[in-house]
Every structure is written in structure tokens, then in C-alpha cells.
Enzyme design. Structure first.
Site, PDB file in Angstrom:
ATOM      1  CG  HIS A 505      -0.455  -7.025   6.220  1.00  0.00           C
ATOM      2  ND1 HIS A 505      -1.249  -7.265   7.316  1.00  0.00           N
ATOM      3  CD2 HIS A 505      -0.345  -8.205   5.580  1.00  0.00           C
ATOM      4  CE1 HIS A 505      -1.586  -8.544   7.340  1.00  0.00           C
ATOM      5  NE2 HIS A 505      -1.063  -9.142   6.280  1.00  0.00           N
ATOM      6  CD  GLU A 506       0.291  -8.715   1.966  1.00  0.00           C
ATOM      7  OE1 GLU A 506       0.996  -9.729   2.135  1.00  0.00           O
ATOM      8  OE2 GLU A 506      -0.918  -8.672   2.272  1.00  0.00           O
ATOM      9  CG  HIS A 509       3.049 -11.798   5.376  1.00  0.00           C
ATOM     10  ND1 HIS A 509       2.833 -12.720   6.356  1.00  0.00           N
ATOM     11  CD2 HIS A 509       1.845 -11.201   5.144  1.00  0.00           C
ATOM     12  CE1 HIS A 509       1.546 -12.692   6.720  1.00  0.00           C
ATOM     13  NE2 HIS A 509       0.935 -11.771   5.999  1.00  0.00           N
TER      14      HIS A 509
HETATM   15 ZN   LIG Z   1      -1.057 -11.149   6.084  1.00  0.00          ZN
END
Ligand SMILES: [Zn+2]
Length: 713
Positions: A505-506, A509
Site C-alpha cells: 500500500h505505502e 503512494h
Molecule cells: Zn494510503
């Protein structure tokens, strides 16, 4: 397959929506101070890739640098205001975008350390600088002469022949001024300044209290019998934590998630599970010096006052205007649509857990601190799947290599470790990211494990965002911060599946930060679209084709057996009522705080209970975040925005279908995703970007399927 990320993004560079990077300014510009000779912020960094020279940066360097940054930005803004030429896009909008780079560079380091590696002096400094920076922002945002120039350009926008990115910047700049109070009269502006001052202090204090409360509790175990049920790896971790706390020979569990969850999953000592879980969910609600009950309601009340001053019904209406969802009604309807089937599932799950307790002759009613324990037992019974049997295949370094391999397959990226690059803590890792043809794309820092100096959760931010300076790209420096399971004396860091998912997830980003081709420094990403780049990455995490690449046993090197992968897949909807339920409950609580008509008059605890009773939340489930430690909404930037994760999930689930249709590593689809979504992220309307990638607006069905929430008709 996928499950809900436990990730929380507190500060993503791509989230900034300000007029420029951090638009701020004092009342008057004092005379330039001579640059202190030993302050590293005042000279060229002189480091590889121009990363901050962390080894040279001391606490005492921040205040003079922030003061100087404020002074410089104000001077840059004054130069725009005093320009004798008529306002144009270049001399006003683009020029404004280019102000405050010095301050933004200092704040990037200050903010990152504040979250990831703070100390008493930095905490005090944040209290000191928050109101200074708020005043500085207001000095720019409420400057009438400046607004007049911006408005002059805005009013002639149709005749300016601007391209898409320029038009988006112009419209957002104008809107930011209006939302910042530029249309208010002098009395209202003074009132707004006061509210911003108070809010800046309270939000800092809120976060500080959560950190203090998290560090305040330790479950110290002295009797081996109290370790009953815990796997050896969990015991080893607790011994390590004890050692670090100066309690060698004992075992310590904390209310940091990687320490707490395994205890809740495996400890047979029900009273100790209760003690630990209570300490967790009573954070900030203990009527001590770090209590957040009054602060939470004060923040909500001040935000409401501010929204009313600006002409909105409430804070949620103010926030949502800028998002894809647009109105509180639409968010509430969306959350309710998901809540109903989720509650049905959660009730079924609670009943199944109670049945297990009864079968074993437990003789008690299921409580929140039992949920993880019996869920783990039931998972083993139903799927013969044990969370601790999976961990050996998810060694941190292997997962990292898996993500690198995925980025190579999709985008041809290469990651080169930079062991000598300056870093803010010895545990931090640094990588250069290169394009397939070897060109430099950016730098990525990664900081994996909990510390007392770090706030909880996981987030992605950075030390520099990319933009174009006279036609040349200034490359970004991105940062990922997590709170993953630590290595122990006998074993490397072995991640839970939640942690694996959070890492993907990170990383998503960071990819948006690294790929950005924005010409300007300002970004305006709708909060409810911001999780698209991150959450789409989670879809790959447990794909068998990718697991085969990275999920290798840390001792034997054996690839995760197909049977185990199959079990993982089969159990993907298991416990989804709980996972989705605790998340939706927190989202609904967030919306309630920011739409309630009289936040100043509520009793925080009672208010929360009433909101939860209103939706029928079962008492065995505690909202993912209770009000008193809900950093996202009271300290981070997610107020009236916690729903954004699941709103974005409509996008990422639908977008991933495009990959599944062509093969999950399809380069063409990846290229289209990169070109249409990631490179221009924050420089265009997100729905327009999405439609260009997908050829149609997103549908909700893939999300419902993924979470097993299809309404049976
Ligand atoms: Zn997030």
C-alpha cells in the site's frame, strides 16, 4: 484476493492542496538575517541526490530555518504583489506556485522527523511553530492585494489559452484562496485567523497525547505461565522488547500494533488480553494529563465555526466540496449502503465465535479482547490456516524484493541500495530508483520498525516532491514509514499478511510521488481518490504468480506451497465483517463529528457511544479508531475523509479488473496506468484521469465482490 489495509497515511506529499507548497507569511518582512554558518539548511546540501544532510541537522537548526523560510516566502509573495506589470498566469499563478521552496524543504524534514523520529525538543518546537506557520499561511491566503491579482487572472481564464495543467492550477489556486477566506470581510478574517491559530495548536497537542499514551503502557510478564498459547516467535519478540526497556529476563508487550495483535491472537490468558486491549482502546480517555476528550470536541467545534464562517453548513460540507463525493449526504449514503451487509456479516461472525466459546465450555460472553483469539482458532478449524505458519514466508527483505520485482515487471524500474546516503536513523534504508533505461527517477527512503520516537501506523511522505525548474525535472525524494514486526535475536523480521499488504500500500503512494511529471509544485488530489495508487498495489500482494517470486521461507528458501496459497485465497473473506465493520464504524464516527450541530456541547464518550448505537455496532467490535486516538481526523489530514479508503477502493478494485483482463503483469496496461493516473496525479480532475485509463467510470461491483458484500437478492 485482498483484505483491508491497516495502513494509515498521515502525510503523503501528493496530498498537499495548498496555494503553493506551504503558503505562509509573517505580518512584515524583517530584514534578512545573516545565514548562520553552521546551519545546514542555509547552504546547498552538497549530498548525493541533494537529500537532506541528516547527520548535520540538529534540533536547534529548525527554528531559525523556519523563521527564515517564512521571511523568504513572504518576500517572494511581496515581489509578486508589487509587480508593476498587469497580472498574468506566469507572473502571478506560476510565480506563486514557485514561492516558499526554502520553507517547504525545511518543513519536509521537520514534519518527517516529527512523525517518525521525534524527541522532547522537537515536540516543543512543533507547539511553538504551529501557530507561526498558521499565521504565515493566513498572511498569504488572506492578503487582499494578492487575491486581487489571482482573481484578475482567474476572471480572464477562458481567453488565456491555458493547457489542462495550467487551467487546473489556476482554478485550484483561486478556489484555495476563496476557501481560505479571501472573500470574507476584515472582521471575519480576524475571526478566521484566530480559529486557525487555535486549531493549529490543538491538533499538534492531540497527536502528542496519542504518542504519550501509546508509550505509557507496558504489559510486563514475569511468570512464564502467563505466556501460555504464544508461539515462540512472539515470546522472542516480547523478550527483545523487555531487553530494550531494560527489563532483561522478562517479557514486555506494548500497545503498538505489532506487539499487541499477536498477543490478542494467541494468548490464552483472557484477563491479560483484556488488560492489553483495554489499554489500547482507552488511550486518551483516561482523565489524565494526556486525555483527548476535551481536545477532540474543541477541534470539532472550531472546525464547525470555521466552516460556518466560510458559508458551509458544517466542516464535512466544507471538506467534501473538494472531493469526488462532493457532499456529506453522498458519503453517508455510500457508507450506509456498505454498513448494512457488513453488520449482518459481523453478527454472523460474532455468533460463530460465541459458539466456539460455548463448545469449549468457556462460560462467558464474547468481548472485544476475545475476537482475535477465537478468530485465529476458527481460522485454523475452518481453513487449517495459522497466521504464524505464514510469517516465515514473509521475511521483510523478501517482501521488499517482491515489490521491487513487481515494479520491474510492470514498469521496468530498478532499485539500487545506497548504504552511504545520509539518513535520520540508522535503521532507515535508502534506494535510488531508476527507469528501465537507467535514468534517475528519484530516491526512496524506507523506515520499517516501531520506536518510541515514532507515531503508530504507516504512511508515505517525502523530503522533496518533483516539479520542473526551467524545463528540467527536479527529482523527488520519497519516504515510507511503517511500524512492522521487528527482527529478534533468532529470526529476521517476519511480517503478518496485514503488514505485507500495508507495505504494498505505502509503496503505491511512493510510486505516485516518484512517477509524478507535474510541472508545478502544487498538487490537488481529491482526498477520496488519493488511495487509488496505494490500494491498487495491494491487489498484487498475494497473487500466486507474484508469491512465487518473493514468498520464500526464510530458513529453507522454499517457495510458499501451493496448498498454503490456496488456503490463503479461500479464507480471504474470512473475518471480513469485523475488518470492514471496525473500519466503517470509524468512518461513520468521523462523519458524525464533522456534521453534528453542537460539537462544543457533547460529551465525547457519550457522543461516540450514541453514534455507534445509532448504527447498531455490536459491542464486541470497537471502532478501528476511537475518538480519543483518531489521529487521522484530529491530528492528520483525514477529517471528514476517513471514508476515503473505501471510496478509493471502488476505483482500485475496478482498475485492477483492467489488469486481470490482460494478465496481471501486462506492460501496456501498466504503462497506461502510469501515464494516465500516476504521472499527472494531482494535476487534473481524478475522474477524468480514471476514465482515460479505463474507458468508463468505475463500477462498485468489483469492490462488493472483493469484500463479499454483494446483497443477496
Ligand atoms: Zn494510503
Amino acid at each position: 484476493m485482498r483484505r483491508l489495509a491497516t495502513a494509515l497515511v498521515l502525510a503523503s506529499l501528493c496530498l498537499a492542496t495548498g496555494v503553493s507548497s506551504s503558503p505562509d507569511g509573517p505580518q512584515a518582512s524583517p530584514e534578512p538575517q545573516p545565514a548562520p554558518a553552521d546551519n545546514p539548511f542555509f547552504k546547498p546540501y552538497g549530498t548525493p541526490f541533494n537529500v537532506p544532510p541528516f547527520a548535520l541537522i540538529k534540533n536547534e537548526h529548525f527554528l531559525p530555518a523556519i523563521e527564515e523560510g517564512i521571511r523568504r516566502e513572504q518576500a517572494e509573495v511581496d515581489a509578486i504583489i508589487n509587480d508593476q506589470a498587469a497580472p498574468t498566469f506566469e507572473n502571478t499563478i506560476a510565480a506563486l506556485d514557485h514561492t516558499g521552496i526554502f520553507l517547504s524543504d525545511v518543513n519536509a524534514v521537520f514534519g518527517a522527523l516529527q512523525s517518525a523520529h521525534t524527541n522532547k525538543e522537537l515536540l516543543a518546537l512543533a507547539r511553538q511553530t504551529a501557530p507561526m506557520l498558521a499565521a504565515h499561511r493566513d498572511n498569504i491566503g488572506l492578503n487582499e492585494k494578492l487575491f486581487r491579482r489571482v482573481k484578475a487572472v482567474y476572471d480572464q481564464r477562458q481567453s488565456l489559452k491555458l493547457d489542462r495543467e495550467e487551467m487546473f492550477l489556476l482554478e485550484n489556486t483561486y478556489r484555495d484562496f476563496v476557501r481560505g477566506g479571501a472573500l470574507l470581510d476584515e472582521g471575519q478574517k480576524a475571526e478566521l485567523r484566530k480559529l486557525n491559530q487555535e486549531l493549529s495548536l490543538l491538533t499538534v497537542k492531540f497527536g502528542e497525547n496519542v504518542l504519550a499514551e501509546t508509550n505509557d503502557f507496558k504489559l510486563v510478564i514475569e511468570d512464564r505461565a502467563d505466556l501460555a498459547g504464544l508461539p515462540p516467535s512472539v515470546v522472542a519478540m516480547a523478550a527483545e522488547t523487555a531487553k530494550q526497556a531494560g527489563l532483561e529476563g522478562k517479557w514486555v508487550f506494548t500497545i503498538q500494533v505489532p506487539s499487541m495483535i499477536p498477543f490478542l491472537q494467541y494468548s490464552e490468558k483472557r484477563e491479560l488480553r483484556e488488560k492489553l486491549h483495554r489499554a489500547y482502546f482507552m488511550k486518551g480517555d483516561r482523565d489524565n494529563a494526556a486525555d483527548n476528550k476535551e481536545i477532540a470536541k474543541k477541534i470539532a467545534a472550531l472546525r464547525r465555526e470555521k466552516a460556518r464562517l466560510l458559508g458551509y453548513d458544517n466542516h464535512a460540507a466544507f471538506v467534501l466540496e473538494n472531493n469526488m463525493a462532493k457532499t456529506p449526504d453522498r458519503v453517508n449514503a455510500f457508507l450506509n449502503e456498505l454498513w448494512e451487509p457488513t453488520l449482518v456479516k459481523a453478527r454472523e461472525e460474532a455468533a460463530a465465535l460465541q459458539a466456539m466459546i460455548d463448545r469449549q465450555g468457556g462460560g462467558f460472553h464474547l468481548a472485544s479482547w476475545d475476537w482475535w483469539f477465537y478468530t485465529e482458532k476458527l481460522r485454523q478449524e475452518k481453513y487449517a490456516l495459522d497466521d504464524s505458519a505464514l510469517r516465515p514466508y514473509f521475511k521483510l527483505e523478501n517482501v521488499r524484493q517482491g515489490i521491487f520485482a513487481l515494479c520491474d515487471k510492470l514498469y521496468g524500474l530498478k532499485f539500487i541500495e545506497l548504504p552511504d546516503l545520509p539518513r535520520y536513523h540508522p535503521e532507515v534504508q535508502a534506494f535510488e530508483v531508476r527507469e528501465a533505461d537507467g535514468r534517475h527517477l528519484g530516491v526512496l527512503y524506507m523506515d520499517f520498525h516501531p520506536r518510541e520516537s515514532k507515531r503508530g501506523g504507516a504512511w508515505s511522505g517525502g523530503f522533496r516532491r518533483s516539479y520542473y525548474e526551467k524545463g528540467t525535472r527536479v527529482p523527488p525524494v520519497a519516504n515510507i514509514v511503517c511500524n512492522f514486526t521487528r527482527p529478534t535475536a533468532d529470526a529476521p523480521a517476519l511480517l503478518s499478511t496485514d503488514e505485507v499488504e500495508t507495505f504494498f500500500h505505502e509503496f503505491g503512494h511512493s510510486l505516485a510521488t516518484l512517477f509524478s511529471q507535474a510541472r508545478y509544485r502544487s498538487r490537488s488530489v481529491a482526498r477520496d481518490a488519493v488511495e487509488l495508487p496505494s490500494q491498487i498495489m495491494e491487489h498484487w500482494a498475494f497473487e500466486p504468480e507474484l508469491l512465487a517470486v518473493y514468498a520464500k521461507h526464510y530458513q529453507t528458501g522454499e517457495v510458499i506451497p501451493a496448498a498454503l496459497v490456496e488456503k490463503l485465497e479461500k479464507s480471504s473473506l474470512f473475518n471480513q465483517g469485523f475488518i470492514t465493520g471496525e473500519y466503517l464504524a470509524a468512518s461513520i464516527l468521523d462523519m458524525a463529528w464533522h456534521t453534528v450541530p453542537n460539537p462544543a456541547e457533547v460529551d465525547t464518550r457519550r457522543f461516540e457511544n450514541e453514534v455507534m448505537a445509532g448504527i447498531g455496532l455490536i459491542p464486541e467490535i470497537v471502532p478501528r479508531y476511537r475518538s480519543t486516538y483518531f489521529n487521522h481526523i484530529f491530528s492528520g489530514g483525514y477529517s471528514a475523509g476517513y471514508y476515503a479508503y473505501i471510496w478509493s477502493e471502488v476505483l482500485d478494485c475496478d482498475a485492477y479488473e483492467a489488469f486481470k483482463g490482460k494478465g496481471i503483469f501486462d506492460r501496456q496496461t501498466a504503462l497506461s496506468f502510469r501515464k494516465n493516473i500516476l504521472e499527472p496525479f494531482g494535476t487534473e480532475d481524478p475522474l477524468a484521469q480514471y476514465v482515460r485509463f479505463r474507458g468508463a467510470e468505475p463500477k462498485i461491483e468489483p469492490l462488493l465482490r472483493n469484500r463479499g458484500l454483494e446483497v443477496k437478492k
